[in-house]
Design an enzyme around this catalytic site. Structure first.
Site, PDB file in Angstrom:
ATOM      1  N   ASP A  20      -0.776 -25.933  52.869  1.00 49.29           N
ATOM      2  CA  ASP A  20       0.265 -26.318  51.936  1.00 49.29           C
ATOM      3  C   ASP A  20       0.117 -27.833  51.722  1.00 49.29           C
ATOM      4  O   ASP A  20      -0.675 -28.510  52.364  1.00 49.29           O
ATOM      5  CB  ASP A  20       1.653 -25.922  52.466  1.00 49.29           C
ATOM      6  CG  ASP A  20       2.677 -25.829  51.339  1.00 49.29           C
ATOM      7  OD1 ASP A  20       3.699 -25.143  51.504  1.00 49.29           O
ATOM      8  OD2 ASP A  20       2.442 -26.451  50.281  1.00 49.29           O
ATOM      9  N   TYR A  21       0.924 -28.352  50.847  1.00 54.11           N
ATOM     10  CA  TYR A  21       0.836 -29.717  50.331  1.00 54.11           C
ATOM     11  C   TYR A  21       0.912 -30.762  51.457  1.00 54.11           C
ATOM     12  O   TYR A  21       1.960 -30.943  52.058  1.00 54.11           O
ATOM     13  CB  TYR A  21       2.009 -29.913  49.369  1.00 54.11           C
ATOM     14  CG  TYR A  21       1.931 -31.077  48.432  1.00 54.11           C
ATOM     15  CD1 TYR A  21       2.166 -32.368  48.881  1.00 54.11           C
ATOM     16  CD2 TYR A  21       1.646 -30.895  47.082  1.00 54.11           C
ATOM     17  CE1 TYR A  21       2.116 -33.450  48.009  1.00 54.11           C
ATOM     18  CE2 TYR A  21       1.602 -31.969  46.204  1.00 54.11           C
ATOM     19  CZ  TYR A  21       1.842 -33.247  46.675  1.00 54.11           C
ATOM     20  OH  TYR A  21       1.807 -34.307  45.812  1.00 54.11           O
TER      21      TYR A  21
END
Ligand code: GLC
Length: 709
Positions: A263-264
């Site tokens: 994820d980011y």
């Protein structure tokens, strides 16, 4: 390209090129005015390195992505095209209802169709991969991302997740109008403690396997090409660097062979978690855990090449990751056609076209849940006051509908004026019970109150400690319903809200969720009677935040309280100040007609490992309007080597019945349905007694018994 050609390409690449294929940055790094001084500087990016990376996220548009792709192909030494990924969660330009609403449709085919439509729109805009579905189980509506989940039940969650993967990818993600699906967030992000986003998740291994992993496995089995790691820790290990989770469970046990992306900045955040020394250590841990692409951190970008050249990370491990990325690009057909379906002409034809808007309208009607109705609905009143700021808001498509064309969003006001043209409306978009609102309520035959949350009030990083309505909305309801008892509440939002006072006094309550671009037209179709409500709750509605987390699939405990009894009983498992049961249970929803269930008929009441039992009920529409019913099958394993839930949804069927029509609905019960993680964590069914329930929601007492021998 053939497998052989891919292998030859890989062999010909330098370590630097390979590492660059495993980095993903967002559009800010490409062509922005502060290209080299802004985000690029923070990542120590040289001028053209960004154009040699393997993929980007968050950019869209056929013209922009075609131009970008040309620059990637020119700059990359082997002219390897980039992959363009984006959050097309529940629609692209045409937004469909948010996933918690789609779950409430109990209609996997509808969910597949919305994903297929979203893929057509997104692929025309040059997008290759979507970061959807979110397969996280959600049982705590303090968590804002309930909005993106399919709700609290593993069976419903699994079926909707698989349907969405199939909708996005079809038979082959490289086909025209298809995109690759990246399911997320692995794993158990929905179990964050106290419902607080990004918090730790503390689950027993058995609960993790029994409830939280099922939908991710359903995504793998549906052929999802990508998976995304979760921000949270599990067992105090950040998911993004957990070899046990990512290699042992996702790859070895579930058999996932696709591309795994973080994820980011989740790799970078392992340093902040306190589980990695620095970005170099984080990179080493993540690549060893099997994370292929580093989204938006500088860990792989600034360390992976050196880690491999120093021998701390084997080049074979790097090759394994890069080959998965090259294989996905190949499946998408990018080596032959790097632009895939990007077409400005098709964008114009497809985006928010009539057919897609019709689907958005129909989906919203299927997802809306009628929670209470004293007969006031469908509307017969001819003079109605519509009060509440949400009646004219366009912020009702969901916080992840970031690409939606909001100029096309149909507000509740516009929908009511279009669909209920025979009614005289007075619209007061105010959330305070001011004189104008009170006067309008007094002079109207009925009132519609638009309450709840808009898209800014729910979603990522929108956790709340109190899921009751804002004080102003509570006061508005109290004062309006006091002057006009014919008050219908339409509830917007992305999670169950605590509305006991409304449930008690409103004439009708309907959950619209965040219904999407044309969703309010679907809601108006129901209010007018042109459509019948058929949604069923995908998450339990609690009386209050203190009951959370909450699920119908609860355990008896050693001191159970009869769930129908609301008052406090000392020395039993209950509260002094709230009932155990929800305000509205999972699977619940009303129709404009009524349905009658026959007792359950079994073709036998003994089940063997290789046999099956057919369970049937006759369902009759006993009202005077056509309607849809969601027939739900639950099973209770009365005794196990570990305690077993009081009931678990095992199957459901949505059927349509004309007035007076009767239909026999049958389900096949198998030994496989009864398997669970036993005292030794073996996934097996244990002989003994089982109770089978078939009815309209998770509280049904239409039951029978059978034995597994
Ligand atoms: C976000 C979300 C994830 C999303 C990603 C890319 O923080 O957690 O669901 O896909 O970043 O936008």
């Amino acid at each position: 390209m053939t497998e052989k050609q891919l292998s030859e390409l890989l062999q010909d690449m330098t370590v630097a090129e390979k590492a660059e294929q495993l980095v993903q940055l967002n559009g800010d790094f490409y062509g922005g005015e502060d290209f080299l001084t802004g985000p690029a500087a923070a990542f120590h990016l040289t001028d053209n390195k960004a154009y040699r990376l393997g993929s980007i996220l968050g950019s869209d548009g056929a013209a922009r992505l075609t131009k970008l792709q040309d620059e990637f192909i020119k700059e990359q030494p082997h002219h390897i095209p980039a992959m363009f990924m984006a959050d097309v969660i529940h629609g692209y330009k045409t937004a469909f209802p948010v996933p918690i609403a789609l779950g409430a449709s109990f209609d996997p085919e509808l969910v597949r169709e919305t994903a297929e439509t979203a893929a057509k729109e997104a692929s025309a805009a040059g997008i290759h991969v979507t970061f959807s579905p979110m397969a996280d189980l959600a049982r705590d509506s303090r968590w804002g991302r309930c909005m993106e989940s399919f709700g609290e039940d593993p069976c419903l969650n699994s079926k909707m997740t698989a349907a969405m993967v199939r909708g996005f990818q079809g038979e082959n993600c490289g086909d025209k109008g298809r995109v690759a699906s990246c399911f997320k967030h692995f794993a158990a992000y929905g179990a964050v403690q106290s419902g607080r986003d990004y918090n730790v998740a503390e689950l027993s291994e058995r609960t993790l396997f029994e409830d939280y992993l099922l939908a991710y496995e359903a995504a793998v089995n549906a052929g999802a090409e990508m998976a995304m790691t979760a921000f949270n820790t599990l067992d105090r290990i950040p998911c993004t660097i957990s070899r046990k989770l990512l290699r042992d469970i996702l790859r070895d046990k579930m058999g996932f062979e696709g591309v795994l992306i973080s994820d980011y900045n989740a790799i970078g955040e392992t340093v902040i978690h306190g589980a990695a020394e620095d970005s170099r250590d984080a990179a080493e841990k993540a690549i060893n855990s099997g994370v292929d692409i580093d989204m938006m951190s500088d860990c792989y970008l600034n360390n992976l090449e050196e880690l491999v050249k120093s021998g701390e990370v084997s080049e074979s491990l790097l090759d394994e990751a890069v080959m998965r990325v090259l294989k996905l690009k190949n499946k998408l057909g990018l080596f032959e056609n790097p632009y895939k379906d990007a077409s400005e002409e098709e964008e114009k034809q497809l985006h928010c076209c009539r057919e897609h808007m019709e689907l958005s309208r129909k989906a919203a009607a299927e997802c809306s849940v009628l929670l209470k109705n004293n007969g006031i609905l469908p509307l017969r009143a001819k003079k109605i006051a519509v009060i509440g700021s949400l009646c004219e808001s366009r912020d009702i498509v969901g916080s992840w509908a970031i690409f939606a064309d909001n100029s096309k969003t149909v507000t509740l006001r516009a929908a009511l004026e279009e669909v209920c043209s025979d009614i005289e409306f007075q619209f007061i978009p105010s959330d305070t019970p001011d004189e104008k609102a009170i006067a309008a309520a007094k002079s109207a035959e009925a009132v519609i109150l638009a309450l709840g949350e808009d898209q800014l009030g729910t979603g990522e990083s929108r956790s709340r400690t109190d899921i009751s309505l804002p004080e102003g909305q509570k006061r508005l309801f109290e004062e309006i319903s006091a002057v006009n008892p014919n008050t219908v509440v339409l509830l917007f939002g992305g999670r169950p809200l605590a509305i006991p006072e409304i449930a008690e006094k409103a004439a009708a309550v309907m959950e619209l969720w965040l219904p999407g671009t044309a969703g309010c037209l679907g809601a108006a179709d129901i209010l007018s009677g042109k459509a019948s409500p058929s949604g069923r709750l995908s998450m339990s509605f609690p009386y209050c935040s203190g009951q959370l987390p909450l699920s119908y699939s609860a355990f008896n405990t050693g001191r159970p309280k009869d769930n129908g009894v609301k008052e406090f009983i000392p020395f039993l498992s209950n509260y002094m100040d709230a009932p155990n049961i929800p305000l509205y249970p999972f699977g619940f929803g009303l129709s404009y007609t009524s349905f009658e269930y026959s007792p359950i008929a079994l073709d036998r009441d003994i089940l063997t490992a290789d046999g099956g039992i057919t369970a049937s009920v006759r369902v009759k529409n006993t009202g005077d309007r056509a309607g849809k019913e969601v027939v739900q099958l639950y099973i209770r394993d009365v005794k196990g080597s570990v305690v077993r839930p009081l009931r678990e949804l095992k199957a459901f069927k949505k059927i349509s019945l004309a007035p007076g029509e009767e239909q026999t609905v049958s389900f096949e019960i198998t030994e496989k349905m009864l398997r669970f993680y036993d005292i030794n964590m073996d996934h097996t069914a244990e002989k003994g007694s089982f109770i089978l329930y078939i009815g309209p929601d998770s509280t049904t007492e239409n039951r029978t018994e059978f034995r597994l021998v």
